[in-house]
Motif scaffolding. Structure first.
Motif, PDB file in Angstrom:
ATOM      1  N   ARG A  15       0.889  -1.483   0.407  1.00 23.86           N
ATOM      2  CA  ARG A  15       0.216  -0.094   0.225  1.00 23.86           C
ATOM      3  C   ARG A  15       1.028   1.776  -0.036  1.00 23.86           C
ATOM      4  N   LYS A  16       0.614   2.288  -0.887  1.00 20.05           N
ATOM      5  CA  LYS A  16       1.260   3.988  -1.263  1.00 20.05           C
ATOM      6  C   LYS A  16       0.015   4.118  -0.567  1.00 20.05           C
ATOM      7  N   HIS A  17       0.373   5.689  -0.420  1.00 19.25           N
ATOM      8  CA  HIS A  17      -0.540   6.733  -0.992  1.00 19.25           C
ATOM      9  C   HIS A  17      -1.030   6.808  -1.989  1.00 19.25           C
ATOM     10  N   ALA A  18      -1.753   7.389  -1.786  1.00 22.82           N
ATOM     11  CA  ALA A  18      -2.773   7.644  -3.508  1.00 22.82           C
ATOM     12  C   ALA A  18      -1.964   8.885  -3.953  1.00 22.82           C
ATOM     13  N   TYR A  19      -0.854   9.480  -3.610  1.00 22.33           N
ATOM     14  CA  TYR A  19      -0.494  10.984  -3.976  1.00 22.33           C
ATOM     15  C   TYR A  19       1.016  10.631  -4.193  1.00 22.33           C
ATOM     16  N   GLU A  20       1.142   9.604  -3.374  1.00 21.80           N
ATOM     17  CA  GLU A  20       2.915   9.339  -3.840  1.00 21.80           C
ATOM     18  C   GLU A  20       2.707   7.901  -4.894  1.00 21.80           C
ATOM     19  N   TYR A  21       2.039   7.252  -5.546  1.00 22.37           N
ATOM     20  CA  TYR A  21       2.127   6.575  -6.183  1.00 22.37           C
ATOM     21  C   TYR A  21       2.792   6.513  -7.055  1.00 22.37           C
ATOM     22  N   PHE A  22       2.223   7.599  -8.643  1.00 23.02           N
ATOM     23  CA  PHE A  22       3.335   7.777  -9.525  1.00 23.02           C
ATOM     24  C   PHE A  22       3.253   8.687  -9.962  1.00 23.02           C
ATOM     25  N   ALA A  23       4.533   9.748 -10.632  1.00 18.08           N
ATOM     26  CA  ALA A  23       4.360  11.010 -10.237  1.00 18.08           C
ATOM     27  C   ALA A  23       3.730  11.356 -11.234  1.00 18.08           C
ATOM     28  N   GLU A  24       2.848  10.327 -12.486  1.00 18.46           N
ATOM     29  CA  GLU A  24       1.810  11.218 -12.905  1.00 18.46           C
ATOM     30  C   GLU A  24       0.872  12.371 -12.042  1.00 18.46           C
ATOM     31  N   TRP A  25       0.639  11.243 -11.104  1.00 20.32           N
ATOM     32  CA  TRP A  25      -0.769  11.826 -10.101  1.00 20.32           C
ATOM     33  C   TRP A  25       0.252  12.061  -9.240  1.00 20.32           C
ATOM     34  N   ASP A  26       1.502  12.748  -9.496  1.00 20.78           N
ATOM     35  CA  ASP A  26       1.726  14.246  -8.330  1.00 20.78           C
ATOM     36  C   ASP A  26       0.941  15.568  -8.977  1.00 20.78           C
ATOM     37  N   LYS A  27       1.177  15.403 -10.421  1.00 22.20           N
ATOM     38  CA  LYS A  27       0.421  16.858 -11.069  1.00 22.20           C
ATOM     39  C   LYS A  27      -0.610  16.920 -10.902  1.00 22.20           C
ATOM     40  N   ASP A  57      -4.486  17.619   0.860  1.00 23.89           N
ATOM     41  CA  ASP A  57      -4.649  17.516  -0.082  1.00 23.89           C
ATOM     42  C   ASP A  57      -5.354  16.044  -0.728  1.00 23.89           C
ATOM     43  N   GLY A  58      -6.451  16.713  -0.985  1.00 22.86           N
ATOM     44  CA  GLY A  58      -7.246  14.906  -1.845  1.00 22.86           C
ATOM     45  C   GLY A  58      -8.202  14.459  -0.662  1.00 22.86           C
ATOM     46  N   LEU A  59      -8.045  14.784   0.093  1.00 24.53           N
ATOM     47  CA  LEU A  59      -9.350  14.540   1.494  1.00 24.53           C
ATOM     48  C   LEU A  59     -10.694  15.175   0.814  1.00 24.53           C
ATOM     49  N   LYS A  97     -14.613  13.383 -15.362  1.00 23.63           N
ATOM     50  CA  LYS A  97     -13.725  14.596 -14.677  1.00 23.63           C
ATOM     51  C   LYS A  97     -14.353  14.381 -12.394  1.00 23.63           C
ATOM     52  N   LYS A  98     -15.679  14.523 -12.545  1.00 24.96           N
ATOM     53  CA  LYS A  98     -16.229  14.305 -11.120  1.00 24.96           C
ATOM     54  C   LYS A  98     -15.917  12.998 -10.311  1.00 24.96           C
ATOM     55  N   ALA A  99     -16.543  12.184 -11.185  1.00 26.72           N
ATOM     56  CA  ALA A  99     -15.925  10.531 -11.043  1.00 26.72           C
ATOM     57  C   ALA A  99     -14.175  10.542 -10.007  1.00 26.72           C
ATOM     58  N   ILE A 100     -13.840  11.497 -10.719  1.00 21.90           N
ATOM     59  CA  ILE A 100     -11.829  11.206 -10.523  1.00 21.90           C
ATOM     60  C   ILE A 100     -12.040  11.598  -9.285  1.00 21.90           C
ATOM     61  N   VAL A 101     -12.658  13.177  -8.992  1.00 22.96           N
ATOM     62  CA  VAL A 101     -12.526  13.389  -7.978  1.00 22.96           C
ATOM     63  C   VAL A 101     -12.709  12.388  -6.753  1.00 22.96           C
ATOM     64  N   ASN A 102     -14.287  11.952  -7.177  1.00 24.61           N
ATOM     65  CA  ASN A 102     -14.817  11.362  -5.975  1.00 24.61           C
ATOM     66  C   ASN A 102     -13.877  10.201  -5.845  1.00 24.61           C
ATOM     67  N   TYR A 103     -13.503   9.714  -6.717  1.00 21.52           N
ATOM     68  CA  TYR A 103     -12.164   8.107  -6.430  1.00 21.52           C
ATOM     69  C   TYR A 103     -11.078   8.557  -6.071  1.00 21.52           C
ATOM     70  N   THR A 104     -10.573  10.289  -6.162  1.00 22.09           N
ATOM     71  CA  THR A 104      -9.339  10.620  -5.249  1.00 22.09           C
ATOM     72  C   THR A 104      -9.494  10.413  -4.120  1.00 22.09           C
ATOM     73  N   HIS A 105     -10.881  11.008  -4.196  1.00 25.59           N
ATOM     74  CA  HIS A 105     -10.717  10.667  -2.039  1.00 25.59           C
ATOM     75  C   HIS A 105     -11.305   9.757  -1.328  1.00 25.59           C
ATOM     76  N   SER A 106     -11.094   9.159  -2.515  1.00 23.36           N
ATOM     77  CA  SER A 106     -12.258   7.335  -1.937  1.00 23.36           C
ATOM     78  C   SER A 106     -10.180   7.398  -1.195  1.00 23.36           C
ATOM     79  N   LEU A 107      -9.609   7.000  -2.314  1.00 22.57           N
ATOM     80  CA  LEU A 107      -7.770   6.677  -2.256  1.00 22.57           C
ATOM     81  C   LEU A 107      -6.810   6.929  -1.545  1.00 22.57           C
ATOM     82  N   GLY A 112      -5.488   1.485  -0.553  1.00 22.29           N
ATOM     83  CA  GLY A 112      -5.583  -0.170  -0.505  1.00 22.29           C
ATOM     84  C   GLY A 112      -6.383  -0.629  -1.798  1.00 22.29           C
ATOM     85  N   ASN A 113      -7.421   0.126  -2.133  1.00 19.23           N
ATOM     86  CA  ASN A 113      -8.606  -0.206  -3.387  1.00 19.23           C
ATOM     87  C   ASN A 113      -7.946  -0.407  -4.373  1.00 19.23           C
ATOM     88  N   ALA A 114      -7.856  -1.533  -4.928  1.00 14.51           N
ATOM     89  CA  ALA A 114      -7.453  -1.819  -6.390  1.00 14.51           C
ATOM     90  C   ALA A 114      -8.581  -1.855  -7.534  1.00 14.51           C
TER      91      ALA A 114
END
Length: 218
Positions: A15-27, A57-59, A97-107, A112-114
Motif C-alpha cells: 500500500r502506498k499513499h494515493a498521491y505518492e504512487y506515481f509521478a503522473e498523479w503528483d501533478k 490534499d485529496g481529502l 471528471k467529477k468521478a475522478i475527484v470522488n475516486y481520488t478522495h476514496s483513495l 489499498g483498494n484496487a
C-alpha cells in the motif's frame, strides 16, 4: 459492472499513499479539479483545499489530515466506500471528471483498494488521459495482479500511447484468463496491426539510412 470490488484485503506492504504512487498523479490536484468542476457547473468559485504538498490534499471537503489520524478505521473505510459510490454514480451519468475527484478522495482515505484505481483508470480512458490511465492500472495490478479489467484498461491506454508490444503482452494475459473476451480480442487485433506497421516503418527507416561508413565520411 465497472465498480466491482475484489475480494480479500490488499497486502499492507504494497500500500502506498494515493498521491505518492506515481509521478503522473503528483501533478493532479483533486481539490483544484473539484473547484474547477464546480465552477463549470454553477459559475461560482469554490474554495479548494491546501496547496501542493499539503497533507490534506485529496481529502473530501471538511476533512483534514489531523481529523483523519484521529478517526476510527471503520469510519475511514465507510467514508472511502461512500466516495467510491459517489464516483460510480458520476461515472454512470458521464461525469468523468467529477468521478475522478470522488475516486481520488476514496483513495486518499483508503489507498489499498484496487477496484477504485481501476475505476479511475476507466475514467481517464474516457477522458483520453492515457498516461494517467496506465498509472492507475499499474497501481491496481500492484495490489491485485489477477485484476483482469485493470490489465485490459492498461492495454487500451498503452495502445493509444503507441506502445503496441506492451499492449499485446497485457492482452494475451487477459485472453488467457478470459478467452471469450470480445473487447480484448479486438484490442489484440488492432495492437497486432499497429505493431506490424511499427516494425515495417522501422525497417524502412533502417533501409533508407546511409551505411555507417558513409555517415563517418560525411
Amino acid at each position: 459492472g465497472d465498480s466491482d470490488a475484489r475480494g480479500g484485503p490488499a497486502p499492507p506492504a504494497r500500500r502506498k499513499h494515493a498521491y505518492e504512487y506515481f509521478a503522473e498523479w503528483d501533478k493532479y490536484d483533486a481539490d483544484a479539479e473539484a473547484a474547477k468542476v464546480d465552477r463549470e457547473a454553477s459559475g461560482t468559485v469554490v474554495a479548494g483545499g491546501g496547496g501542493a504538498g499539503d497533507e490534506s490534499d485529496g481529502l473530501p471537503a471538511g476533512l483534514t489530515a489531523a481529523m483523519l489520524r484521529e478517526m476510527p478505521r471503520v469510519e475511514v473505510e465507510r467514508r472511502a466506500l461512500a466516495e467510491k459510490q459517489k464516483g460510480n454514480e458520476q461515472y454512470k451519468v458521464g461525469e468523468y471528471k467529477k468521478a475522478i475527484v470522488n475516486y481520488t478522495h476514496s483513495l486518499r482515505l483508503d489507498p489499498g483498494n484496487a477496484a477504485v484505481y481501476a475505476n479511475r483508470a476507466l475514467c481517464n480512458l474516457k477522458l483520453r488521459s492515457n498516461s494517467l490511465a496506465v498509472a492507475d492500472a499499474d497501481a491496481a495490478l500492484s495490489l491485485d495482479d489477477g485484476f483482469t479489467k485493470a490489465r485490459l484498461r492498461r492495454a487500451i491506454a498503452r495502445r493509444r500511447l503507441g506502445q503496441p508490444a506492451a499492449a499485446i503482452k497485457d492482452l494475451r494475459r487477459v485472453l488467457e484468463v478470459e478467452p471469450h473476451n470480445k473487447e480484448a480480442a479486438e484490442q489484440l487485433r488492432l495492437a497486432t496491426i499497429e505493431g506490424e506497421r511499427e516494425r515495417r516503418e522501422e525497417a524502412a527507416r533502417a533501409e533508407a539510412a546511409p551505411p555507417p561508413e558513409a555517415r563517418a565520411e560525411a
